[in-house]
Design a protein around this motif. Sequence first.
Motif, PDB file in Angstrom:
ATOM      1  N   PHE A 135      22.589 -14.315   5.130  1.00 51.24           N
ATOM      2  CA  PHE A 135      21.417 -13.753   5.799  1.00 51.24           C
ATOM      3  C   PHE A 135      21.098 -14.541   7.077  1.00 51.24           C
ATOM      4  CE2 PHE A 135      16.800 -13.351   6.371  1.00 51.24           C
ATOM      5  CZ  PHE A 135      16.712 -11.967   6.470  1.00 51.24           C
ATOM      6  N   ILE A 136      21.032 -15.855   6.944  1.00 53.51           N
ATOM      7  CA  ILE A 136      20.711 -16.682   8.115  1.00 53.51           C
ATOM      8  C   ILE A 136      21.790 -16.527   9.189  1.00 53.51           C
ATOM      9  CG2 ILE A 136      20.470 -19.073   8.923  1.00 53.51           C
ATOM     10  CD1 ILE A 136      19.190 -19.714   6.222  1.00 53.51           C
ATOM     11  N   GLY A 137      23.039 -16.498   8.743  1.00 54.42           N
ATOM     12  CA  GLY A 137      24.146 -16.362   9.697  1.00 54.42           C
ATOM     13  C   GLY A 137      24.048 -15.067  10.491  1.00 54.42           C
ATOM     14  N   VAL A 138      23.764 -13.986   9.786  1.00 54.56           N
ATOM     15  CA  VAL A 138      23.684 -12.682  10.451  1.00 54.56           C
ATOM     16  C   VAL A 138      22.517 -12.659  11.452  1.00 54.56           C
ATOM     17  CG1 VAL A 138      23.178 -10.241  10.080  1.00 54.56           C
ATOM     18  CG2 VAL A 138      24.774 -11.432   8.575  1.00 54.56           C
ATOM     19  N   ILE A 139      21.375 -13.167  10.996  1.00 58.56           N
ATOM     20  CA  ILE A 139      20.200 -13.182  11.882  1.00 58.56           C
ATOM     21  C   ILE A 139      20.488 -14.014  13.128  1.00 58.56           C
ATOM     22  CG2 ILE A 139      17.792 -13.923  12.068  1.00 58.56           C
ATOM     23  CD1 ILE A 139      18.032 -11.567  10.275  1.00 58.56           C
ATOM     24  N   SER A 140      21.080 -15.179  12.943  1.00 52.62           N
ATOM     25  CA  SER A 140      21.363 -16.051  14.090  1.00 52.62           C
ATOM     26  C   SER A 140      22.304 -15.357  15.065  1.00 52.62           C
ATOM     27  CB  SER A 140      22.036 -17.345  13.637  1.00 52.62           C
ATOM     28  OG  SER A 140      21.225 -18.022  12.780  1.00 52.62           O
ATOM     29  N   ALA A 141      23.313 -14.664  14.516  1.00 52.46           N
ATOM     30  CA  ALA A 141      24.296 -14.039  15.395  1.00 52.46           C
ATOM     31  C   ALA A 141      23.675 -12.888  16.184  1.00 52.46           C
ATOM     32  CB  ALA A 141      25.471 -13.529  14.567  1.00 52.46           C
ATOM     33  N   THR A 142      22.828 -12.110  15.494  1.00 53.97           N
ATOM     34  CA  THR A 142      22.268 -10.959  16.192  1.00 53.97           C
ATOM     35  C   THR A 142      21.173 -11.370  17.169  1.00 53.97           C
ATOM     36  OG1 THR A 142      20.868 -10.613  14.277  1.00 53.97           O
ATOM     37  CG2 THR A 142      22.826  -9.248  14.447  1.00 53.97           C
ATOM     38  N   LYS A 143      20.497 -12.450  16.859  1.00 52.80           N
ATOM     39  CA  LYS A 143      19.455 -12.934  17.786  1.00 52.80           C
ATOM     40  C   LYS A 143      19.982 -14.184  18.499  1.00 52.80           C
ATOM     41  CE  LYS A 143      16.143 -10.461  15.556  1.00 52.80           C
ATOM     42  NZ  LYS A 143      15.770  -9.166  16.070  1.00 52.80           N
TER      43      LYS A 143
END
Lengths: 358, 526
Positions: A135-143
């Motif tokens: 979850f954190i990885g995806v959020i960081s990548a998209t933002k």
Amino acid sequence: MWSGYWLAYAADKTFSLEYTMYRFILKRLGLLIPTLFGVITLVFFMLALSPGDPVRVMLGERANKEAVENLKAEMGLDKPMSEQYVLYLKRVVQFDFGKSIKTGADVIDEIGARFPATIELTLFAMFLAIVAGVFIGVISATKRYSFIDYASMFGALFGVSMPVFWLGLVLIIIFSVNLNLLPTGGRMDIRYYFTPITNFYIIDGFIHFFKTGSLNVLGSALSHIILPAVTLGTIPLAIIARITRSSMLEVLKQDYIKTARATGMPERKVIFKYALRNALLPVVTVIGLQFGMLLSGAILTETIFAWPGIGKWLYHAIEARDFPAVQGGIIVISVCFVLINLFVDLLYTVINPKIRTE
Amino acid sequence: MKKVSLLLALLLSALVLLSVTSCGKGGDKTGGVLVFGRAGDAVGLDPARETDGESFYIADNVYENLVEFVNGTTDVVPCLAEKWDMSANGLEFTFYLRKGVKFHDGTDMNADAVVYSIARQFKKSHSAYKYGPWQYWQAMGMDGIIKDIVKVDDYKVKITLIKKEAPFLANLAMQFAAIVSPTAAEKYKENFKNNPVGTGPFKFVQWIKDDSIILEKNETYWREKAFLDRLILKVIPEATARYLSLKKGEVDIIDFPSPEDIENIKSDSNLKIVEQPGLNVGYLAMNMMKKPFDNLLVRQAVNHAINKADIIKAVYGNMGVPAKNPLPPTMWSYNDAVKDYNFDPKLAKDLLKKAGLEKGFETTLWAMPVSRPYNPNARKVAEIMQSQLKEVGITVKIVSYEWGTYLDKIASYEHDMCLIGWTGDNGDPDNFLYVLLSEDSTVKPAQNYAYWKNPKFNTLIKQAKETFDKDKRTALYKEAQTVFHADAPWVPVAHSIVIEPMKKSVMDFKLSPLGKREFREVWIKK
């Protein structure tokens, strides 16, 4: 159009695909035998050649000559090393791991009493690490380059570099002693006088619930596992978050994502259905490796939280030069490691069908 | 209306409860569960098969012996035997057993049980001998002391000795000589070590490996019953986690606190500590087989060159006291009149000059690689000694090996000086002076690491070994310590202090110099 093509392709390949899958699994399971033989041999000679005599270590300052010799004879340690090795191999083939030098109990029973605790803790920790990490990885990548990205990547760096020992004690001080929310250690409130059935306390908690309707045991088991699982899961969480982020960034640059976006597909669908699935391959690899590490590497967490698992037991066995116990423990962990790797390889084919044909 | 009656009912029950508890305050000590947080799990629960303290904690509460140590001391008094006779030659002991004592399984404690418990450890023909190794029996050299044990009648047992050996009574009070239920031992066989059945104040309920052992009050105990309903021994391996668990109130008493936490414990208004010097000694042995340690002047010089206060401050913190005798101060016959060699580098130099070593000399100092109860960090002690000895011109190289190898090598006198120590087994001075300093112990593998052979000392301790009168023995051991001091084969370094933190509500807990943890008399203040 595309899915139609895949369906036709898959139908065509079904037979050969299943065949290759089975062959693949059998081949990997077959590899277990030489792997374990190698592990057993290596461990046997590493232990036999390392300095330190289990009997002397056991008796310490009060080892007189007679006591040492008597004990050695009774444990079969007075035989030549080659003979001990052959004897050991013979027994292992019959699934007899021998008796622990220190306790005299069957090694397999000793492991059986402790391994469920470690597996339960590892599964729980990995579950936390995977859910939160991805979850954190995806959020960081998209933002990317946003405050959230910087904050979570700083957190991940912090997580990777934090000493487990320190983290565990800090969590105890904050959540147990000061906030009085969670217990400081152990697997269960001992005042319940609870007798384990499966040795997986969460499962035992459910059994208890179905039998008596009381949630006491389940609640206690869950409250006891939170802090150790967070402590154990922090490093894999951080690693998974970082890998997910970089893998996602890679995928998001691809043409098919642009195409997907161009079709006006909702962004959430683009990210989770198309980008994440493609980005997961390296993440799964890391998860598999981390899993194996946690099984054998939970010593510190088990020590701080008085968690009666196999890591701590194995550590003491090595310290006492308890050969049969060390051997047995390492064999069990090796088998798990190999099986997890096999599972991860199979998982690849589920996530990415391209691999099946390769 | 309903609410009002509910409130009334609550109030009433609260009142009743209050009155009950205030009645209890008068002096009722019974009831309650005590959780003891300890550092490690037991290896096995049959004390005759184990050697480690954590295993013995169970024996301290579940089992009893023919004789016992008065809790908190090293004095030996009758327990399951009411009294005993000694034959004129001192080689035959007849024990008269207490009648009406029952094991936890309901069977009688009698002569058969006593013979079974002891004979299984050394008679190869005994049906339970094969469940050994009987480690402590061997480690205490019992094969060289006891010749035979036989039943005279149902409540009389005769033990024949090979030689006159006064400390043998203290050996019988040690955990390995516990009297076990033969019925249970035969029933569980190999597994008896997981199902202990004794006569003690608590009986065994459950053991979850590496986690907890639960004991329950023995309701048919032969003397005053334990106050606690349950006693739970919980493993918490990490010292600070143990302290935090005590602070939070999950456990009532803990073992082996970390030195860094002691100040916090002392200042916590809910906690208290009980402390006592342990029955141990950490020392530096000078190998008199090698030059120049065969020279008394050199040994005295080393004694004067070492500043124990510095070592204790740096390594033991508030958990050690300086040693001047080979015996610890909690041991009976400890000679407090001995005056320690004071720290005096100038005098040390003078003594070396007199010995013809004006320019000093080079030697090795061995340090064990592991933390021991009597020396938490031998490497650090060695480094401090190294710099102190440098001051008087002695150049020291520090040597260390893996623990088992270390013991082997010092046992064959490969060292010049070595750091080592001892923890007492049976609370008898013989267990220190004979084991560590007698001429017999210079036979390889040696335990007399100084290779010290002093005829006068040997005569004194041999005489004491064969004397059963405690006052006479005390006098002999006191003199032996004076001889030891004058001849200076060691530098006695320190005795560690055992500290037991607990809640203020835990009453009447006594620390045993023998490292026992007995809970028979412990109660919880409500």
